[in-house]
Scaffold this motif. Structure first.
Motif, PDB file in Angstrom:
ATOM      1  N   ALA A 175       0.812  -1.218   0.000  1.00 47.23           N
ATOM      2  CA  ALA A 175       0.000   0.000   0.000  1.00 47.23           C
ATOM      3  C   ALA A 175       0.845   1.267   0.000  1.00 47.23           C
ATOM      4  CB  ALA A 175      -0.938  -0.003   1.201  1.00 47.23           C
ATOM      5  N   VAL A 176       1.940   1.273   0.758  1.00 49.45           N
ATOM      6  CA  VAL A 176       2.788   2.464   0.857  1.00 49.45           C
ATOM      7  C   VAL A 176       3.404   2.802  -0.499  1.00 49.45           C
ATOM      8  CG1 VAL A 176       4.902   3.421   1.857  1.00 49.45           C
ATOM      9  CG2 VAL A 176       3.285   2.170   3.304  1.00 49.45           C
ATOM     10  N   ASN A 177       4.002   1.798  -1.148  1.00 54.55           N
ATOM     11  CA  ASN A 177       4.642   2.033  -2.447  1.00 54.55           C
ATOM     12  C   ASN A 177       3.612   2.305  -3.544  1.00 54.55           C
ATOM     13  OD1 ASN A 177       7.707   1.605  -2.246  1.00 54.55           O
ATOM     14  ND2 ASN A 177       6.890  -0.082  -1.031  1.00 54.55           N
ATOM     15  N   TYR A 178       2.479   1.621  -3.478  1.00 58.23           N
ATOM     16  CA  TYR A 178       1.413   1.833  -4.467  1.00 58.23           C
ATOM     17  C   TYR A 178       0.962   3.295  -4.445  1.00 58.23           C
ATOM     18  CZ  TYR A 178      -2.786   0.635  -7.206  1.00 58.23           C
ATOM     19  OH  TYR A 178      -3.757   0.551  -8.174  1.00 58.23           O
ATOM     20  N   LYS A 179       0.718   3.820  -3.240  1.00 55.01           N
ATOM     21  CA  LYS A 179       0.253   5.205  -3.106  1.00 55.01           C
ATOM     22  C   LYS A 179       1.308   6.193  -3.572  1.00 55.01           C
ATOM     23  CE  LYS A 179      -3.016   4.300   0.647  1.00 55.01           C
ATOM     24  NZ  LYS A 179      -3.314   4.493   2.086  1.00 55.01           N
ATOM     25  N   ASN A 180       2.568   5.876  -3.338  1.00 54.86           N
ATOM     26  CA  ASN A 180       3.627   6.784  -3.774  1.00 54.86           C
ATOM     27  C   ASN A 180       3.761   6.792  -5.292  1.00 54.86           C
ATOM     28  OD1 ASN A 180       5.660   8.713  -2.970  1.00 54.86           O
ATOM     29  ND2 ASN A 180       7.149   7.258  -3.791  1.00 54.86           N
ATOM     30  N   ILE A 181       3.559   5.633  -5.923  1.00 54.10           N
ATOM     31  CA  ILE A 181       3.579   5.576  -7.392  1.00 54.10           C
ATOM     32  C   ILE A 181       2.477   6.468  -7.956  1.00 54.10           C
ATOM     33  CG2 ILE A 181       3.222   4.084  -9.397  1.00 54.10           C
ATOM     34  CD1 ILE A 181       4.449   1.796  -7.684  1.00 54.10           C
ATOM     35  N   VAL A 182       1.285   6.350  -7.376  1.00 54.94           N
ATOM     36  CA  VAL A 182       0.165   7.193  -7.814  1.00 54.94           C
ATOM     37  C   VAL A 182       0.517   8.669  -7.653  1.00 54.94           C
ATOM     38  CG1 VAL A 182      -2.215   7.872  -7.329  1.00 54.94           C
ATOM     39  CG2 VAL A 182      -1.587   5.450  -7.323  1.00 54.94           C
ATOM     40  N   LYS A 183       1.098   9.023  -6.516  1.00 60.28           N
ATOM     41  CA  LYS A 183       1.466  10.422  -6.252  1.00 60.28           C
ATOM     42  C   LYS A 183       2.455  10.936  -7.296  1.00 60.28           C
ATOM     43  CE  LYS A 183       3.658  13.322  -2.691  1.00 60.28           C
ATOM     44  NZ  LYS A 183       4.300  13.312  -1.353  1.00 60.28           N
ATOM     45  N   GLN A 184       3.452  10.120  -7.624  1.00 60.14           N
ATOM     46  CA  GLN A 184       4.452  10.525  -8.614  1.00 60.14           C
ATOM     47  C   GLN A 184       3.844  10.669 -10.006  1.00 60.14           C
ATOM     48  OE1 GLN A 184       7.558  11.395  -7.966  1.00 60.14           O
ATOM     49  NE2 GLN A 184       7.565  10.825  -5.808  1.00 60.14           N
ATOM     50  N   LEU A 185       2.954   9.756 -10.367  1.00 66.25           N
ATOM     51  CA  LEU A 185       2.325   9.824 -11.688  1.00 66.25           C
ATOM     52  C   LEU A 185       1.386  11.025 -11.793  1.00 66.25           C
ATOM     53  CD1 LEU A 185       1.521   6.043 -12.244  1.00 66.25           C
ATOM     54  CD2 LEU A 185       3.238   7.393 -13.454  1.00 66.25           C
ATOM     55  N   GLU A 186       0.694  11.334 -10.713  1.00 66.84           N
ATOM     56  CA  GLU A 186      -0.206  12.500 -10.719  1.00 66.84           C
ATOM     57  C   GLU A 186       0.566  13.800 -10.944  1.00 66.84           C
ATOM     58  OE1 GLU A 186      -4.094  11.527  -8.010  1.00 66.84           O
ATOM     59  OE2 GLU A 186      -2.219  11.927  -6.929  1.00 66.84           O
TER      60      GLU A 186
END
Length: 203
Positions: free
Chosen positions: A173-184
């Motif tokens: 969950a931690v890495n998944y959310k960070n990937i989303v943040k970077q892509l946004e």
């Protein structure tokens, strides 16, 4: 197409919507024992028996239509994004996220009224919402006939679906959310689209 078990995409309404939103497809078959691909828009619909079909057309000058076999491959590709391993909280390698659908289809040629109906539907679909809409019905008969003579209509009945939704499902969950943040935060529309798709799966 190889689809990892984690990325297997089986939600039919989502796949239908994906095809409708990404109608510019790749039609793949063999010509003289070599792979051949043509890039064309395809419309998804149901035939009179309720079977899912795609309709489209290719130029008569394109030799592909002369050697179409019983089965062809159709590829629909959507947004995609490079995923940097610098976004993880652990050592790893970069990868790529994407959405793609491969369809194995039987094929038949269409002509006459069927081809005309397809062309009307195609133009209406992509002219929708435009200020100066073009319609097949308003084209002169002579001009329309000259154009149709250069086309070969195709109808593809969907036999098999292989869909991949590769969206970092293997991350916590931690890495998944960070990937989303970077892509946004990306300047690229396709990467922002992948972020939206990933967020849907967080809900």
């Amino acid at each position: 197409m190889y689809v990892h078990p984690l990325n297997r995409w089986e939600d039919e309404p989502e796949i239908v919507e994906f095809i409708q939103n990404n109608p510019f497809a790749t039609l793949v078959s063999n010509i003289s024992k070599r792979p051949w691909a043509t890039h064309i828009p395809l419309l998804l619909a149901k035939d009179k028996n309720g079977d899912s079909i795609l309709s489209g057309h290719i130029a008569k000058a394109n030799p592909q239509w002369k050697e179409l076999q019983d089965e062809v491959l159709v590829i629909f590709q959507g947004p995609h994004a490079y995923i940097s391993s610098s976004w993880y909280n652990h050592e790893n390698v970069p990868t790529w996220n994407y959405l793609a659908v491969h369809l194995y289809c039987s094929i038949k040629l269409i002509e006459g009224e069927e081809l005309m109906d397809h062309l009307k539907s195609l133009v209406d679909r992509f002219e929708e919402g435009r200020p100066y809409r073009v319609a097949v019905e308003t084209m002169s008969e002579k001009f329309l006939e000259s154009q149709i003579n250069g086309l070969v209509g195709i109808e593809l009945k969907i036999k098999e679906v292989h869909a991949s939704s590769k969206l970092s499902q293997n991350r916590d969950a931690v890495n998944y959310k960070n990937i989303v943040k970077q892509l946004e935060a990306s300047l690229y529309d396709t990467e922002q689209e992948i972020a939206k798709e990933m967020k849907k799966r967080m809900e």
